[in-house]
Motif scaffolding. Structure first.
Motif, PDB file in Angstrom:
ATOM      1  N   TRP A 279       0.842  -1.206   0.000  1.00  0.00           N
ATOM      2  CA  TRP A 279       0.000   0.000   0.000  1.00  0.00           C
ATOM      3  C   TRP A 279       0.877   1.256   0.000  1.00  0.00           C
ATOM      4  CZ3 TRP A 279      -4.615   0.238  -1.639  1.00  0.00           C
ATOM      5  CH2 TRP A 279      -5.555  -0.752  -1.399  1.00  0.00           C
ATOM      6  N   GLU A 280       1.966   1.227   0.753  1.00  0.00           N
ATOM      7  CA  GLU A 280       2.893   2.365   0.755  1.00  0.00           C
ATOM      8  C   GLU A 280       3.456   2.598  -0.643  1.00  0.00           C
ATOM      9  OE1 GLU A 280       4.672   2.031   5.333  1.00  0.00           O
ATOM     10  OE2 GLU A 280       5.927   1.512   3.611  1.00  0.00           O
ATOM     11  N   VAL A 293      -0.376  -5.349  -8.709  1.00  0.00           N
ATOM     12  CA  VAL A 293      -0.570  -6.773  -9.023  1.00  0.00           C
ATOM     13  C   VAL A 293      -0.188  -7.636  -7.821  1.00  0.00           C
ATOM     14  CG1 VAL A 293       0.266  -8.674 -10.460  1.00  0.00           C
ATOM     15  CG2 VAL A 293      -0.302  -6.472 -11.506  1.00  0.00           C
ATOM     16  N   ALA A 294       0.937  -7.307  -7.175  1.00  0.00           N
ATOM     17  CA  ALA A 294       1.357  -8.086  -6.010  1.00  0.00           C
ATOM     18  C   ALA A 294       0.343  -7.981  -4.873  1.00  0.00           C
ATOM     19  CB  ALA A 294       2.730  -7.605  -5.538  1.00  0.00           C
ATOM     20  N   LEU A 295      -0.172  -6.767  -4.649  1.00  0.00           N
ATOM     21  CA  LEU A 295      -1.152  -6.587  -3.581  1.00  0.00           C
ATOM     22  C   LEU A 295      -2.460  -7.312  -3.905  1.00  0.00           C
ATOM     23  CD1 LEU A 295      -2.016  -5.348  -0.917  1.00  0.00           C
ATOM     24  CD2 LEU A 295      -2.613  -3.236  -2.160  1.00  0.00           C
ATOM     25  N   LEU A 299      -4.221 -10.202  -1.635  1.00  0.00           N
ATOM     26  CA  LEU A 299      -5.583 -10.072  -1.121  1.00  0.00           C
ATOM     27  C   LEU A 299      -6.469 -11.217  -1.611  1.00  0.00           C
ATOM     28  CD1 LEU A 299      -5.999  -6.223  -1.592  1.00  0.00           C
ATOM     29  CD2 LEU A 299      -5.884  -7.428   0.607  1.00  0.00           C
ATOM     30  N   ASP A 300      -6.334 -11.544  -2.883  1.00  0.00           N
ATOM     31  CA  ASP A 300      -7.134 -12.636  -3.447  1.00  0.00           C
ATOM     32  C   ASP A 300      -6.795 -13.959  -2.781  1.00  0.00           C
ATOM     33  OD1 ASP A 300      -8.980 -13.631  -5.628  1.00  0.00           O
ATOM     34  OD2 ASP A 300      -7.167 -14.783  -6.088  1.00  0.00           O
ATOM     35  N   ARG A 301      -5.544 -14.174  -2.542  1.00  0.00           N
ATOM     36  CA  ARG A 301      -5.103 -15.404  -1.875  1.00  0.00           C
ATOM     37  C   ARG A 301      -5.711 -15.514  -0.473  1.00  0.00           C
ATOM     38  NH1 ARG A 301       1.150 -15.591  -0.667  1.00  0.00           N
ATOM     39  NH2 ARG A 301       0.395 -13.837   0.585  1.00  0.00           N
ATOM     40  N   GLY A 302      -5.911 -14.342   0.165  1.00  0.00           N
ATOM     41  CA  GLY A 302      -6.495 -14.322   1.502  1.00  0.00           C
ATOM     42  C   GLY A 302      -8.011 -14.300   1.504  1.00  0.00           C
TER      43      GLY A 302
END
Length: 351
Positions: A279-280, A293-295, A299-302
């Protein structure tokens, strides 16, 4: 016709009668007639020019001037080095790699006539070697960059920018795709060992640069990245955290640091902290694709699929040309600074 005669001091060399034909070509280059000058110098056998350089006595204590305001003889040495570098690029474009390397060898000998001890920071000679390293990478790929960077570092062992560039080349070479000519375990083991050796070389070069100057943030980031690729991420967590809190970082450096930290934290199972770092990164550079993309993936994985989709929403409305290039792309592949640097050096040798 160029002929040999007794050795000359540097200060006298350019004004000897025998050198008139070569000096005319160099003068044409300095005046901006690049194509004609390059064509003329390519008509000479490299051995002929080597023979001329062999006869320059080194050093000549009458060679006066500074790096910023060099004496005329040094201006001409620099011009000759640039002329042969441009000649190398021309023949490289024609697919003649060996001929290009011969021109670079001549160019190196000319630029060494302008060496100083100690060598000033950001001198013409330092920047020239960096420009050649970038050219060899542009034309010869990672292996070409690695090979010439070694040549340059032998002559400028304290050049932080060259050390950092070398680390980048070694990392790129380590990660470059390979074509397998067999599937035996022995071959795979050899490839793995080669990759590890190249990453260790990247660590060595980046570490040397970082040790010499902690202002070279790229060196610190490349040191961290190479160690992470070697599975030694724990050893650089403190390094990255220290870089992240610095107040003198550029946006791109701060962004990259958070990307690397997030990867490290995610691998350690600290998902929430990894997402905070991403987010930073997005706050620093909203157009940065890698962080989003990494975030979104995290999030999707969680299980937070709606939030993940919202993170990617800005891409749906963006045009193909909007925003800035993602710094991660430049970090991996380079910023394409070589042509601009060579153009700057070319302007500096004009009368």
């Amino acid at each position: 016709m160029l002929t040999a005669s007794p050795a000359w001091a540097q200060s006298d060399f350019w004004f000897s009668d025998e050198l008139v034909p070569y000096r005319t070509v160099v003068d044409a280059y300095r005046s901006g007639d690049y194509d004609v000058a390059v064509g003329e110098v390519l008509s000479l056998e490299p051995d002929v020019v080597h023979a001329l350089i062999d006869r320059v006595r080194d050093p000549d204590r009458r060679l006066i001037g500074t790096d910023a305001r060099p004496a005329l003889a040094e201006q001409l040495f620099r011009s000759a080095a640039m002329l042969h570098l441009d000649a190398a690029e021309q023949v490289w474009l024609r697919g003649r790699e060996r001929a290009a390397n011969e021109q670079i060898e001549v160019a190196v000998r000319w630029i060494e006539q302008a060496a100083r001890d100690p060598e000033p920071s950001e001198s013409f000679r330092r920047r020239w070697y960096r420009s050649v390293a970038l050219l060899t990478f542009e034309r010869g790929g990672w292996q070409g960059g690695v090979a010439f960077a070694e040549v340059a570092i032998e002559r400028l062992v304290d050049d932080v920018a060259l050390l950092t560039m070398s680390a980048w080349f070694y990392e790129g070479l380590a990660l470059a795709p390979v074509i397998l000519d067999g599937t035996g375990e022995g071959q795979l083991r050899g490839l793995q060992e080669r990759k590890q050796a190249r990453l260790l070389s990247a660590v060595r070069r980046a570490g040397a640069a970082w040790q010499r100057s902690s202002d070279e943030v790229e060196a610190g980031l490349r040191l961290a990245r190479a160690r992470m690729l070697l599975g030694q991420g724990d050893s650089v967590r403190a390094l990255l955290e220290g870089i992240a809190v610095r107040g003198d970082l550029g946006v791109e450096e701060a962004y990259l640091c958070r990307l690397l930290l997030a990867e490290l934290l995610d691998e350690a199972g600290e998902t929430a902290e990894a997402e905070r770092r991403l987010w930073e990164a997005i706050d620093l550079l909203p157009d940065g694709q890698s962080a989003r993309v990494a975030l979104a993936w995290s999030l999707d994985r969680g299980g937070a699929r709606e939030q993940a989709a919202a993170v990617l929403d800005p891409f749906l409305a963006a045009s193909a040309t909007s925003g800035l290039p993602d710094p991660w792309v430049d970090f991996r592949l380079g910023v394409g600074a070589g042509p601009e640097l060579r153009a700057d050096l070319r302007r500096e040798v004009e009368p």
